[in-house]
Design an enzyme around this catalytic site. Sequence first.
Site, PDB file in Angstrom:
ATOM      1  N   ASP A  50      13.381  21.040   0.295  1.00 48.32           N
ATOM      2  CA  ASP A  50      14.783  20.512  -0.279  1.00 48.32           C
ATOM      3  C   ASP A  50      14.994  21.056  -1.575  1.00 48.32           C
ATOM      4  O   ASP A  50      15.732  21.650  -2.125  1.00 48.32           O
ATOM      5  CB  ASP A  50      15.155  19.236   0.033  1.00 48.32           C
ATOM      6  CG  ASP A  50      13.985  18.431  -0.852  1.00 48.32           C
ATOM      7  OD1 ASP A  50      13.016  18.709  -1.840  1.00 48.32           O
ATOM      8  OD2 ASP A  50      14.131  16.912  -0.703  1.00 48.32           O
ATOM      9  N   ASP A 107      15.730  12.845   1.289  1.00 47.99           N
ATOM     10  CA  ASP A 107      15.462  10.981   1.952  1.00 47.99           C
ATOM     11  C   ASP A 107      16.468  10.712   1.765  1.00 47.99           C
ATOM     12  O   ASP A 107      17.194   9.604   2.756  1.00 47.99           O
ATOM     13  CB  ASP A 107      14.301  10.642   0.692  1.00 47.99           C
ATOM     14  CG  ASP A 107      13.638  11.300   1.078  1.00 47.99           C
ATOM     15  OD1 ASP A 107      12.935  11.855   1.927  1.00 47.99           O
ATOM     16  OD2 ASP A 107      12.869  10.823  -0.238  1.00 47.99           O
ATOM     17  N   SER A 159      10.072   6.879   2.954  1.00 47.22           N
ATOM     18  CA  SER A 159      11.820   5.969   1.845  1.00 47.22           C
ATOM     19  C   SER A 159      12.598   5.333   1.566  1.00 47.22           C
ATOM     20  O   SER A 159      13.515   5.051   1.516  1.00 47.22           O
ATOM     21  CB  SER A 159      12.769   7.276   2.280  1.00 47.22           C
ATOM     22  OG  SER A 159      12.697   8.790   2.629  1.00 47.22           O
ATOM     23  N   ALA A 213       4.995   4.587   1.510  1.00 49.47           N
ATOM     24  CA  ALA A 213       4.055   4.908   3.020  1.00 49.47           C
ATOM     25  C   ALA A 213       4.678   6.382   2.829  1.00 49.47           C
ATOM     26  O   ALA A 213       4.623   7.237   4.199  1.00 49.47           O
ATOM     27  CB  ALA A 213       4.368   4.080   3.436  1.00 49.47           C
ATOM     28  N   GLU A 217      18.556   8.390  -8.499  1.00 46.26           N
ATOM     29  CA  GLU A 217      16.732   8.720  -8.390  1.00 46.26           C
ATOM     30  C   GLU A 217      16.672   8.974  -9.579  1.00 46.26           C
ATOM     31  O   GLU A 217      15.469   9.315 -10.490  1.00 46.26           O
ATOM     32  CB  GLU A 217      16.272   8.595  -7.136  1.00 46.26           C
ATOM     33  CG  GLU A 217      14.949   8.293  -7.352  1.00 46.26           C
ATOM     34  CD  GLU A 217      14.283   8.237  -5.901  1.00 46.26           C
ATOM     35  OE1 GLU A 217      14.876   7.543  -4.942  1.00 46.26           O
ATOM     36  OE2 GLU A 217      12.893   8.075  -5.510  1.00 46.26           O
TER      37      GLU A 217
HETATM   38  P1  ADP Z   1       8.958   5.834  -0.772  1.00 47.14           P
HETATM   39  O1  ADP Z   1      10.105   5.381  -0.797  1.00 47.14           O
HETATM   40  O2  ADP Z   1       7.709   6.431  -0.313  1.00 47.14           O
HETATM   41  O3  ADP Z   1       8.587   3.914  -0.084  1.00 47.14           O
HETATM   42  P2  ADP Z   1       8.886   5.511  -3.612  1.00 47.14           P
HETATM   43  O4  ADP Z   1       7.735   4.925  -4.697  1.00 47.14           O
HETATM   44  O5  ADP Z   1       9.214   6.501  -3.526  1.00 47.14           O
HETATM   45  O6  ADP Z   1       8.328   5.400  -2.217  1.00 47.14           O
HETATM   46  O7  ADP Z   1       9.730   4.084  -3.716  1.00 47.14           O
HETATM   47  C1  ADP Z   1       8.871   2.733  -3.330  1.00 47.14           C
HETATM   48  C2  ADP Z   1       9.144   1.428  -4.393  1.00 47.14           C
HETATM   49  O8  ADP Z   1      10.957   1.168  -4.484  1.00 47.14           O
HETATM   50  C3  ADP Z   1       9.139   0.142  -4.820  1.00 47.14           C
HETATM   51  O9  ADP Z   1       8.010   0.239  -5.623  1.00 47.14           O
HETATM   52  C4  ADP Z   1      10.130  -0.220  -5.155  1.00 47.14           C
HETATM   53  O10 ADP Z   1      10.032  -0.492  -6.363  1.00 47.14           O
HETATM   54  C5  ADP Z   1      11.647   0.288  -4.300  1.00 47.14           C
HETATM   55  N1  ADP Z   1      11.634  -0.295  -3.182  1.00 47.14           N
HETATM   56  C6  ADP Z   1      11.607  -0.020  -2.010  1.00 47.14           C
HETATM   57  N2  ADP Z   1      12.205  -1.174  -0.981  1.00 47.14           N
HETATM   58  C7  ADP Z   1      12.376  -2.780  -1.994  1.00 47.14           C
HETATM   59  C8  ADP Z   1      12.813  -2.990  -1.572  1.00 47.14           C
HETATM   60  N3  ADP Z   1      13.390  -2.771  -0.093  1.00 47.14           N
HETATM   61  N4  ADP Z   1      12.517  -4.222  -2.342  1.00 47.14           N
HETATM   62  C9  ADP Z   1      12.825  -3.920  -3.104  1.00 47.14           C
HETATM   63  N5  ADP Z   1      12.340  -2.942  -3.987  1.00 47.14           N
HETATM   64  C10 ADP Z   1      11.948  -2.059  -3.320  1.00 47.14           C
HETATM   65 MG    MG Z   2      10.936   7.427  -2.228  1.00 50.24          MG
END
Ligand code: ADP
Ligand code: MG
Length: 392
Positions: A34, A178, A132, A129, A166
């Site tokens: 992307d 994403d 996203s 994980a 972001e």
């Molecule tokens: P991914 O997007 O692959 O899951 P990232 O590191 O980009 O991993 O994003 C994860 C981060 O997003 C978490 O550490 C947290 O700060 C935030 N986050 C995601 N979902 C939630 C949620 N439901 N509540 C609070 N924070 C969240």
């Molecule tokens: Mg992410």
Amino acid sequence: MSDVSAGFREVYGTDPEGVWAAPGRVNLIGEHTDYNDGFVMPLALPHTCRAAASPRTDGKLRVHSGDAPGGVVELRVDELAPVAAGGDRGGWAAYPAGVVWVLREEGLLSGAAAGGADLHYESTVPTGAGLSSSAALEVVTATALSDLYGLGLAPQHIAQLCQRAENDFVGVPCGIMDQTASACCTEGHALFLDARDLTQRQVPFDLAAKGLRLLVVDTRVKHELGDGAYANRRAACESAARALGVPALRDVPAERLETALKDLASLGVDDTVRRRVRHVVTENQRVREVIERLDADDTRAIGPVLTAGHASCRDDFEISCPELDLVVESGCAAGALGARMTGGGFGGSAIVLVEVADADAVAKAVTEAFAAAGHRAPRIFPAVPSAGARRL
Ligand code: ADP
Ligand code: MG
């Protein structure tokens, strides 16, 4: 849905004005393409981040997540500043705060809309994980605020605003995939996206009707190199594009790959960077091949393309890890049609395409391979192509 409303009531003492949901995603094919203006093909998961929300009139933004410790985070809309500019990251709250900040920066918040909001989130998207969860959190926030304030933002516009939040507020240099997946995917389809001009196509991907299943294997590992490696890969791609005199690696067609690699060698560009180029160029080609095979109604035939994509991520782009490689090896050895890592790499999740009849045996084989290698048990679930962001 009602549980999110109940959560909102518990936190804020009133009923929310509405409830919204935005999904996590897996990428079927098109990894690290992307930001090279290339092609991607994600699908939305049934796992969502849900937000219950109400507008405010006093300029306060209050956010609370059932999945994050620390209680309500309270901010002022007019004081929001990017993390890099000294703004308070406030942990996870930077994601929703970034969305409000970008709406303000784009001049979309005025009058009543500048008044703030109360939001409460609950999510079933595993965090960190590679599925996203961050995009789901941003996109559900933007979708809720667009409705609450009557902004009428289109899904692709929401995706762009969330990517900017972001990138520029949280400070994570992600591409557009994403957020677009979370905002724009539709049930029963994978989403073809041209990351340069943002044209989209919903490609029918009804696995159940074909007797197929796409398994997500969350390895539950996240190797530390990930963040630095992303910036490093991006820089390598951008320097190679400059050396080739093209705006982005998207502009190197597969037919010109060998010539481009020779040109780079004669310019003294090292082997590592040349392999990065080969990944991006061949990966864009694999997205086209997957679409061709899906258009020809030959879903099983995408399997080998997925596995070739994994080899390219592993050997040329070097973003895999032993756990992801083991999913692909053990899954394919147990009869999967194809498998690959999905998302940024260095841990996170892989996808495995299987006949429904073989799904349990393949999942068992992967789980046993993890146990034999001394890895933590992976989490395995089907990726059912689901809807993008919506009001519930
Ligand atoms: P991914 O997007 O692959 O899951 P990232 O590191 O980009 O991993 O994003 C994860 C981060 O997003 C978490 O550490 C947290 O700060 C935030 N986050 C995601 N979902 C939630 C949620 N439901 N509540 C609070 N924070 C969240
Ligand atoms: Mg992410």
